[in-house]
Design a protein around this motif. Sequence first.
Motif, PDB file in Angstrom:
ATOM      1  N   PRO A 767       0.918  -1.060  -0.101  1.00 27.12           N
ATOM      2  CA  PRO A 767      -0.214   0.010  -0.110  1.00 27.12           C
ATOM      3  C   PRO A 767       0.983   1.179  -0.115  1.00 27.12           C
ATOM      4  O   PRO A 767       1.885   1.223   0.640  1.00 27.12           O
ATOM      5  CB  PRO A 767      -0.775  -0.117   1.268  1.00 27.12           C
ATOM      6  CG  PRO A 767       0.124  -0.917   2.255  1.00 27.12           C
ATOM      7  CD  PRO A 767       0.557  -2.065   1.238  1.00 27.12           C
ATOM      8  N   ALA A 768       0.287   2.350  -0.583  1.00 23.61           N
ATOM      9  CA  ALA A 768       1.001   3.601  -0.396  1.00 23.61           C
ATOM     10  C   ALA A 768       0.909   4.182   0.970  1.00 23.61           C
ATOM     11  O   ALA A 768       0.087   3.761   1.959  1.00 23.61           O
ATOM     12  CB  ALA A 768       0.313   4.770  -1.518  1.00 23.61           C
ATOM     13  N   TYR A 769       1.856   5.129   1.194  1.00 25.45           N
ATOM     14  CA  TYR A 769       1.645   5.789   2.411  1.00 25.45           C
ATOM     15  C   TYR A 769       0.627   6.655   2.452  1.00 25.45           C
ATOM     16  O   TYR A 769       0.261   7.655   1.579  1.00 25.45           O
ATOM     17  CB  TYR A 769       3.066   6.736   2.752  1.00 25.45           C
ATOM     18  CG  TYR A 769       2.920   7.308   4.137  1.00 25.45           C
ATOM     19  CD1 TYR A 769       3.051   6.688   5.261  1.00 25.45           C
ATOM     20  CD2 TYR A 769       2.972   8.894   4.224  1.00 25.45           C
ATOM     21  CE1 TYR A 769       3.041   7.481   6.267  1.00 25.45           C
ATOM     22  CE2 TYR A 769       3.036   9.561   5.273  1.00 25.45           C
ATOM     23  CZ  TYR A 769       3.011   8.679   6.561  1.00 25.45           C
ATOM     24  OH  TYR A 769       3.188   9.361   7.742  1.00 25.45           O
ATOM     25  N   ALA A 770      -0.382   6.691   3.438  1.00 24.45           N
ATOM     26  CA  ALA A 770      -1.662   7.529   3.531  1.00 24.45           C
ATOM     27  C   ALA A 770      -1.413   8.968   3.667  1.00 24.45           C
ATOM     28  O   ALA A 770      -2.526   9.620   3.177  1.00 24.45           O
ATOM     29  CB  ALA A 770      -2.584   6.915   4.723  1.00 24.45           C
ATOM     30  N   ASP A 771      -0.604   9.500   4.049  1.00 27.48           N
ATOM     31  CA  ASP A 771      -0.557  10.930   4.500  1.00 27.48           C
ATOM     32  C   ASP A 771       0.811  11.373   3.877  1.00 27.48           C
ATOM     33  O   ASP A 771       1.683  12.018   4.745  1.00 27.48           O
ATOM     34  CB  ASP A 771      -0.678  11.133   5.894  1.00 27.48           C
ATOM     35  CG  ASP A 771      -0.703  12.518   6.531  1.00 27.48           C
ATOM     36  OD1 ASP A 771      -1.361  13.312   5.513  1.00 27.48           O
ATOM     37  OD2 ASP A 771      -0.347  13.052   7.372  1.00 27.48           O
ATOM     38  N   PRO A 772       0.982  11.677   2.700  1.00 25.68           N
ATOM     39  CA  PRO A 772       2.267  12.069   1.921  1.00 25.68           C
ATOM     40  C   PRO A 772       2.320  13.795   2.286  1.00 25.68           C
ATOM     41  O   PRO A 772       1.050  14.215   2.027  1.00 25.68           O
ATOM     42  CB  PRO A 772       2.308  11.368   0.727  1.00 25.68           C
ATOM     43  CG  PRO A 772       0.767  11.406   0.360  1.00 25.68           C
ATOM     44  CD  PRO A 772       0.293  10.884   1.453  1.00 25.68           C
ATOM     45  N   LEU A 773       3.272  14.196   2.185  1.00 25.34           N
ATOM     46  CA  LEU A 773       3.304  15.737   2.352  1.00 25.34           C
ATOM     47  C   LEU A 773       2.763  16.178   1.072  1.00 25.34           C
ATOM     48  O   LEU A 773       1.967  17.382   0.880  1.00 25.34           O
ATOM     49  CB  LEU A 773       4.936  16.041   2.272  1.00 25.34           C
ATOM     50  CG  LEU A 773       5.149  17.712   1.885  1.00 25.34           C
ATOM     51  CD1 LEU A 773       4.543  18.673   3.171  1.00 25.34           C
ATOM     52  CD2 LEU A 773       6.821  17.816   1.965  1.00 25.34           C
ATOM     53  N   ASN A 774       2.914  15.759  -0.349  1.00 26.25           N
ATOM     54  CA  ASN A 774       2.398  16.168  -1.343  1.00 26.25           C
ATOM     55  C   ASN A 774       0.823  16.175  -1.465  1.00 26.25           C
ATOM     56  O   ASN A 774       0.378  16.706  -2.675  1.00 26.25           O
ATOM     57  CB  ASN A 774       3.201  15.810  -2.432  1.00 26.25           C
ATOM     58  CG  ASN A 774       4.576  16.212  -2.663  1.00 26.25           C
ATOM     59  OD1 ASN A 774       5.124  16.867  -2.009  1.00 26.25           O
ATOM     60  ND2 ASN A 774       5.234  15.719  -3.761  1.00 26.25           N
ATOM     61  N   SER A 775       0.157  15.813  -0.729  1.00 29.65           N
ATOM     62  CA  SER A 775      -1.156  15.720  -0.826  1.00 29.65           C
ATOM     63  C   SER A 775      -1.829  16.341   0.227  1.00 29.65           C
ATOM     64  O   SER A 775      -3.130  16.579   0.523  1.00 29.65           O
ATOM     65  CB  SER A 775      -1.694  14.401  -0.601  1.00 29.65           C
ATOM     66  OG  SER A 775      -1.095  13.456  -1.694  1.00 29.65           O
TER      67      SER A 775
END
Length: 904
Positions: A767-775
């Motif tokens: 899974p992707a990281y749920a809280d990336p900076l770019n979002s």
Amino acid sequence: MSAIDDKWQHLKAQGLDLGGPLGPEEPAPAGGKVRRYERGQIYWSSATGAHEVHGGILSLYLAHGGPGDSPQTGERLLGYPISDEMNVEGVPRSIFESGAIYWTPGTGGCVLWGSIWATYQRPQVGTAAAGLGLPLIGNTPLAGGQAAYFERGVLFSAGIVAVLAGRFDPPLMGQPQLIDPDDQGSHTFQTLVTWPLLMRSHYQALIDWRPGVFAELWTDRLVLTPVGSPYSQIPLICQQATLRNDVPHIQQVDVRAAIIIPPDGPLDLKDRTLYDLQLKLPNGNTYMISPHCLYAKRDWDNFGLLHITDVHISQRNDLFRRKLQERGLEDAAQNYANFQDNLRDFIRYANRLHAQGLADLVMATGDLVDYVAESNDGLPGENFARLRRILLGAALNHGDPPGEALRIPIFMTFGNHDYRVNPYDLRADVDLPGGSKDTALNEHSGHNLLESDAIALQDGRTPKYGLSNIEGAGKMLQYDPFDNRYNYFKFHFTEERTYVVRLGKHRLVVMDTKMDNGIPDDFDIWTLINLWRGGSGFLDSQFGSGLPATQKLLAGGGPDSVGFSERELALLRNAVVEAGADGLVIVGMHCPVISPKGSEYAYFHRETIHPLADPVLTDAYLVRHKIEDGRSWTRTGTPYFKTGEIADGMNAGVIAHLGEEFLKICAGVDLPRPVDLVLAGHHHDRVEYRVRWNPAAATMEYYMDFYTENPKTYYQTINGRDVLGVRPLPKGAPLAVRVEPDPSHPVAVGVTTNHAINLTHGTVRTPAYADPLNSTSDPKAWWLKHRPLLAQTSALGPIDPRQRYGAFYKLHPPPQHYRPVIESDRELNMPRGISVAKLPGRLVQPTFQGFRLVQVRAGAIARMRYIILRDLRKSDFTLPWEGEFADPRRPRRPIVNGGVIGRF
């Protein structure tokens, strides 16, 4: 045959043909002789012997009276030549009895004589006359005396006192000065021009004789020009000099004259513009004293920082492709990774981002060059000079077209390769005592070369270092403990390698992690024994712990770097305090402070996955990396994968000194706040960590994930357990990693057989990281949760991991000069009695060769873009996110090649 005839024949034999004589030998002043030739003249005197003078130097020599009296002054200025014309570091020069003529490029020649020449030729150590660099303006009547100007100062003689030596210390392109064009207080250079350690009595005599003499020497001499516009000049004003330490009982004083950028002029400083500092010459030209040394910017609440690392410039990078073509290795030549080309492409894109308002400065964190000098290099400054030429847009090789000059400031520090003074082999063997512990030095991967390609570039040789020639291996690791081989860098880029840059309320801390750690002074049998120890308990007990850093280096791995001093850590602490609650603290350094053994970035250590990971996976990880004490590694149930010290398995190629203390500062231990961001390189990897100090347990916690943005693929890991089923996957098989956009996607392992390379491997979907900076919609809150973030950026130069592999063969028994397993792009033809077994191929890893863009908006790091060089080229240097922060009101600035004047 006269002495002049002998000299003429000797010069011709040495390759300098002055042509035929134009007449017989003639008498010359003071009892000497001269004979004129088609392309020069030869002078003789009993005191000096016979020496030639030719070209532009001869024209200047004759204009100043030759060996006789000058027509301008009526005095004998130069006398007879005491040397033939010499070319030292690219600058022709001729030395005479009482003077010299230098043909410094761009100046039309500089003539020095009398006391000025004597002082320049033999300066007293530690005085301002030492380290003046090349002459730019020869003896010139000025301020009631004679003045001569140099790259780093002025010499003045008036008969009132002994020769006055003034220092000129401009900001340099590797640590440029930042100026707010609206802040008049920042328009004054207080220490640009100084006269240090001047006798008080001499100072008083000079100002009594001519009160404005110190200012007169620099009046109408210095101009600022925007990069790329050398004729748009801003003249600088020199104010009257003042004493810096006016204490009556001190007999030596320091004098300084402030240099002012005039305010509100027709050519005032422009916002977001990079400037060159130039010296006006008598012939109407200007000489580039310090290019790219000043950047004007009004506001640092919004800016873009580009991080590049591991550039690895060297002369041979431009030679390898041609050499591969000459050997018929077309595939290797076509796919060869030329580090210089990568830097040129970065400059092109950095200028584009700057024109859009998205980038304002570059931080280059070491391994700027591959090593200081080629074995037969004649270029002054060697590979550092090549780096400078690329940044200035100058052609690197004869016949090459000029490139694009970087139009934004760059801040630099060293990596371990910048300290190395000699080139290294692309492929070599290390023959350790006993025969069973031999190892290979493989340095061809970053060039995207096969083992056989590397050997072809070495003319078919594979050097082998053993007891008889171990010093050859040591030469590849050598650095200069006296710091002299780095003088070109200090003169042209920056004298400091650890320093703080003030960006308004923000702080950029640039830190030097220094040279390879553990390199011995002498390589001998004891060095080999230490290398041999590998896993030998007997040798451990007999000879101690040895030199693990050297062992890793010779085996082709990443060595530790020395690390920090207490003073440097104090500098970082102070920057954290200065930034306060609202300022950003961004640290740039070469060698990271944490790095896992084997550079395996296991997917199950990610913060997203580790709370529910199978404990067996970490157990297998600890076993394969021989981490004996795994108590600090959490198997499952926690977002962090490890606690405690980095020495327990996270110290593979890190800084060796004060790393733990550095981490505590970053985490904000005993400080008002933590550091925001640490940017490093060295391993040629893309990875992001965060750390947190747990005060209750008095220990550090380590986290890993894709914090700023999620990639689509990531580095391979190793299958930690047997996967049974219709298509089984054995333990130890490679696992390709895919990142699914959905953060709730379960971890799933599939099996693939690549028949082309006869390899069965797994693919794990994560899974992707749920809280990336770019979002995130609230960057300030995001950083309060995540800082400090420790991000390693992959190399801009080398393409690690390489994208080309040949076939791998196992030889039994291995013949002489062969290793048991070799790689080649062609079928092997071995002698009879040697069996050849083709092994499974290698799975190509994703490459993150490129750089980062840190975008600050409203005083917070709002986005961090990872730019992969391959993707950038495919998109024709335009990426889809560029318009996200662009200001539609900002006019687009054209990107043009900048003209460059001066010496490189």
